[in-house]
Design an enzyme around this catalytic site. Structure first.
Site, PDB file in Angstrom:
ATOM      1  N   LYS A   9       1.375  -1.024  -0.170  1.00  0.00           N
ATOM      2  CA  LYS A   9       0.062  -0.284  -0.176  1.00  0.00           C
ATOM      3  C   LYS A   9       0.491   1.294   0.098  1.00  0.00           C
ATOM      4  CE  LYS A   9      -4.065  -2.612   2.513  1.00  0.00           C
ATOM      5  NZ  LYS A   9      -4.680  -2.401   3.762  1.00  0.00           N
ATOM      6  N   TYR A  49     -12.215  -2.903  -3.586  1.00  0.00           N
ATOM      7  CA  TYR A  49     -12.900  -2.607  -2.106  1.00  0.00           C
ATOM      8  C   TYR A  49     -13.868  -3.016  -1.883  1.00  0.00           C
ATOM      9  CZ  TYR A  49      -8.174  -2.222  -0.003  1.00  0.00           C
ATOM     10  OH  TYR A  49      -6.940  -2.632   0.590  1.00  0.00           O
ATOM     11  N   PHE A  57     -15.592   2.672   7.060  1.00  0.00           N
ATOM     12  CA  PHE A  57     -14.190   3.369   7.071  1.00  0.00           C
ATOM     13  C   PHE A  57     -13.945   3.366   5.474  1.00  0.00           C
ATOM     14  CE2 PHE A  57     -14.019  -0.650   8.445  1.00  0.00           C
ATOM     15  CZ  PHE A  57     -13.605  -1.084   7.084  1.00  0.00           C
ATOM     16  N   ARG A  85      -1.393 -15.064   3.805  1.00  0.00           N
ATOM     17  CA  ARG A  85      -1.547 -14.121   4.462  1.00  0.00           C
ATOM     18  C   ARG A  85      -1.282 -14.206   6.501  1.00  0.00           C
ATOM     19  NH1 ARG A  85      -6.111 -11.508   3.776  1.00  0.00           N
ATOM     20  NH2 ARG A  85      -7.118 -11.742   5.909  1.00  0.00           N
ATOM     21  N   THR A  91      -5.555  -7.892  10.258  1.00  0.00           N
ATOM     22  CA  THR A  91      -5.254  -6.954  10.020  1.00  0.00           C
ATOM     23  C   THR A  91      -5.094  -5.610  10.577  1.00  0.00           C
ATOM     24  OG1 THR A  91      -7.624  -7.796   8.399  1.00  0.00           O
ATOM     25  CG2 THR A  91      -7.587  -5.438   8.938  1.00  0.00           C
ATOM     26  N   ARG A 102       2.854  -6.877   8.866  1.00  0.00           N
ATOM     27  CA  ARG A 102       2.215  -5.925   9.530  1.00  0.00           C
ATOM     28  C   ARG A 102       2.524  -5.661  11.647  1.00  0.00           C
ATOM     29  NH1 ARG A 102      -3.476  -7.659   6.951  1.00  0.00           N
ATOM     30  NH2 ARG A 102      -3.530  -6.200   4.971  1.00  0.00           N
ATOM     31  N   ASN A 112      -1.616  -0.489   6.742  1.00  0.00           N
ATOM     32  CA  ASN A 112      -1.690  -1.989   7.516  1.00  0.00           C
ATOM     33  C   ASN A 112      -0.498  -2.885   6.234  1.00  0.00           C
ATOM     34  OD1 ASN A 112      -2.914  -2.226   5.695  1.00  0.00           O
ATOM     35  ND2 ASN A 112      -4.643  -3.804   7.081  1.00  0.00           N
ATOM     36  N   HIS A 115      -1.777  -5.239   0.863  1.00  0.00           N
ATOM     37  CA  HIS A 115      -3.308  -6.206   1.268  1.00  0.00           C
ATOM     38  C   HIS A 115      -3.095  -7.791   0.788  1.00  0.00           C
ATOM     39  CE1 HIS A 115      -7.569  -7.058  -0.211  1.00  0.00           C
ATOM     40  NE2 HIS A 115      -6.631  -7.929  -1.179  1.00  0.00           N
ATOM     41  N   GLU A 126      -9.126  -9.886  -8.379  1.00  0.00           N
ATOM     42  CA  GLU A 126      -8.354  -9.610  -7.978  1.00  0.00           C
ATOM     43  C   GLU A 126      -7.339  -9.466  -8.760  1.00  0.00           C
ATOM     44  OE1 GLU A 126      -7.487  -9.739  -3.822  1.00  0.00           O
ATOM     45  OE2 GLU A 126      -8.921  -8.861  -2.837  1.00  0.00           O
TER      46      GLU A 126
END
Ligand code: CMP
Length: 143
Positions: A9, A49, A57, A85, A91, A102, A112, A115, A126
């Site tokens: 990100k 998203y 949010f 993951r 998250t 993270r 964070n 993704h 995706e």
């Protein structure tokens, strides 16, 4: 072989963490099959998203992910969706275990760092959203 979509990100890009993040997936034994630095349009961010569009949010999430370039990637390997993951961590970085990306580098649930697709269906969706078929370079390791 399973594939997943991972995206550094804007906070990860601006903090100079692209290399560190790539290294972690390489060290685990996964194979990078596509990667590009790209600036997301609002449209693409809202589609990506889409499942969160009713969340309070959502606006903040789209503002943030379009605030600067991201590094979009496709990784390949056995159980890469679940395993990546685990490497990424929870998250909310405050709850993420030390040793995860993270957990080691983040403090903010919005910023964070990375993704990762959460299921085989999300991974296909995706990957197709961010890459064309000819951008995916599959190869066998010979050394
Ligand atoms: P990601 O894995 O990219 O998927 C959805 C994102 O929504 C998630 O990471 C977080 O960055 C973001 N998110 C989740 N909860 C919140 C929150 N309470 N405030 C801001 N962003 C959030």
């Amino acid at each position: 072989m399973e594939r997943t979509y991972l995206m550094v990100k804007p906070d990860g890009v601006q903090r100079g963490l692209i290399g560190e993040i790539i290294s972690r997936f390489e060290a685990k034994g996964f194979t990078l099959v596509a990667g590009k630095l790209t600036q997301l349009s609002r449209d693409l961010a809202e589609t990506h998203y889409g499942e969160h569009k009713e969340r309070p949010f959502f606006g903040e999430l789209v503002d943030f992910i379009t605030s600067g370039p991201v590094f979009a990637m496709v990784w390949e390997g056995e159980n890469v969706i679940k395993s990546s993951r685990t490497l990424v961590g929870s998250t909310n970085p405050i709850e993420a275990s030390p040793g995860t990306i993270r957990g080691d580098y983040g403090v903010h649930v919005g910023m964070n760092l990375i993704h990762g697709s959460d299921s085989p269906e999300s991974a296909v969706r995706e990957i197709n959203l961010f890459f064309t078929e000819d951008e995916l370079v599959s190869y066998k390791k010979t050394i």
